[in-house]
Design an enzyme around this catalytic site. Structure first.
Site, short mmCIF file in Angstrom:
data_model
loop_
_atom_site.label_atom_id
_atom_site.label_comp_id
_atom_site.label_asym_id
_atom_site.label_seq_id
_atom_site.Cartn_x
_atom_site.Cartn_y
_atom_site.Cartn_z
N GLU A 105 0.84 -1.20 0.00
CA GLU A 105 0.00 0.00 0.00
C GLU A 105 0.87 1.25 0.00
O GLU A 105 2.01 1.23 0.48
CB GLU A 105 -0.88 0.02 1.25
CG GLU A 105 -2.35 -0.24 1.00
CD GLU A 105 -3.09 0.83 0.22
OE1 GLU A 105 -2.47 1.65 -0.50
OE2 GLU A 105 -4.33 0.84 0.32
N ASP A 106 0.32 2.35 -0.50
CA ASP A 106 1.05 3.61 -0.46
C ASP A 106 0.97 4.24 0.93
O ASP A 106 1.98 4.69 1.47
CB ASP A 106 0.53 4.60 -1.52
CG ASP A 106 -0.98 4.80 -1.47
OD1 ASP A 106 -1.68 4.07 -0.75
OD2 ASP A 106 -1.48 5.70 -2.17
N ASP A 109 -4.04 5.41 6.54
CA ASP A 109 -4.53 6.58 7.25
C ASP A 109 -5.43 6.08 8.39
O ASP A 109 -4.94 5.74 9.46
CB ASP A 109 -5.26 7.45 6.21
CG ASP A 109 -5.65 8.81 6.73
OD1 ASP A 109 -4.89 9.75 6.52
OD2 ASP A 109 -6.73 8.93 7.32
N THR A 113 -9.49 1.00 4.83
CA THR A 113 -9.27 0.36 3.52
C THR A 113 -8.52 -0.96 3.69
O THR A 113 -8.88 -1.97 3.09
CB THR A 113 -8.45 1.30 2.60
OG1 THR A 113 -9.07 2.58 2.56
CG2 THR A 113 -8.33 0.75 1.20
P1 IMP Z 1 -7.60 4.75 5.00
O1 IMP Z 1 -8.69 3.78 4.62
O2 IMP Z 1 -8.14 5.91 5.80
O3 IMP Z 1 -6.42 4.11 5.64
O4 IMP Z 1 -7.18 5.47 3.67
C1 IMP Z 1 -6.27 4.99 2.84
C2 IMP Z 1 -6.36 5.65 1.49
O5 IMP Z 1 -6.67 7.04 1.55
C3 IMP Z 1 -5.01 5.55 0.85
O6 IMP Z 1 -4.87 4.35 0.14
C4 IMP Z 1 -4.97 6.79 -0.01
O7 IMP Z 1 -5.54 6.50 -1.27
C5 IMP Z 1 -5.83 7.79 0.71
N1 IMP Z 1 -5.02 8.73 1.52
C6 IMP Z 1 -4.97 8.79 2.87
N2 IMP Z 1 -4.14 9.76 3.28
C7 IMP Z 1 -3.63 10.32 2.16
C8 IMP Z 1 -2.68 11.38 1.93
O8 IMP Z 1 -2.13 12.04 2.85
N3 IMP Z 1 -2.40 11.65 0.63
C9 IMP Z 1 -2.96 10.98 -0.41
N4 IMP Z 1 -3.84 9.98 -0.23
C10 IMP Z 1 -4.18 9.65 1.04
MG MG Z 2 -4.27 3.74 -1.77
#
Ligand code: IMP
Ligand code: MG
Length: 182
Positions: A105-106, A109, A113
């Site tokens: 994963e990149d 957050d 996801t």
């Molecule tokens: P999570 O489900 O909140 O962990 O979100 C993950 C997804 O949100 C990542 O795979 C990114 O696509 C997007 N995301 C979260 N934070 C950032 C950020 O700082 N920059 C760009 N994309 C982000």
């Molecule tokens: Mg992503």
């Protein structure tokens, strides 16, 4: 793009926060760990599109193992007879039954996801699943998540570059930039 201290992506300004040399160093560190931990195994990397495409390309070149990679996306849609959404992994063109899997994963957050990804993957009966992320925002995590491989922990700020986007743009930089002005 050549290295700049600040960049403009659409209507927002970002300042350099993780230079490419630091990324390179941390990615090598994690690749070495994976090569060590998976010695004797043939893992399949599942790189989550779109954000991880650059990270996955750089990570794989540092991994010293016989391995495969597949680029996937997690799609969710409303089923007709069910409440809640149905999720499926698209782009998974290899049978991962009984295989050791490493999700690439990149950024993590809230972690939601990744939780959905892990739940959906379980249905494919892999031998094991580890999580490998370039970036993690520990203060934003809303779920309990075992992130075995993490290159860098960052503060709770929005970042772009090196594959990560703001509204589709800003992926094509070698360094990572943090939002300074909205
Ligand atoms: P999570 O489900 O909140 O962990 O979100 C993950 C997804 O949100 C990542 O795979 C990114 O696509 C997007 N995301 C979260 N934070 C950032 C950020 O700082 N920059 C760009 N994309 C982000
Ligand atoms: Mg992503």
């Amino acid at each position: 793009m050549k290295e700049q201290k600040t960049i403009q992506v659409k209507d927002k300004t970002f300042a350099i926060s993780v230079p490419q040399d630091e990324l390179k160093l941390q990615i090598k560190r994690i690749a070495d760990q994976i090569s060590h931990d998976y010695a004797g195994l043939q893992p399949i990397f599942l790189a989550v599109l779109n954000g991880s495409f650059i990270f996955a390309a750089d990570l794989l070149r540092e991994v010293d193992l016989p391995c495969e990679i597949s680029f996937v996306k997690l799609a969710s849609y409303q089923g007709t007879n069910t409440t809640g959404s149905i999720r499926e992994i698209i782009g998974l063109n290899t049978d991962i039954t009984g295989r050791p899997v490493i999700i690439v994963e990149d950024i993590i957050d809230t972690g939601l996801t990744m939780v959905h990804m892990l739940e959906t993957l379980k249905g494919h009966n892999p031998a094991s699943v580890d999580v490998c992320t370039l970036l993690l925002k520990p203060s934003k995590l809303q779920v309990e998540l075992d992130v075995r491989y993490c290159c860098l922990e960052i503060p709770d700020d929005f970042v772009v570059g090196y594959g990560l986007d703001y509204d589709g743009f800003g992926r094509n930089t070698k360094d990572i930039y943090t939002l300074i002005q909205s």
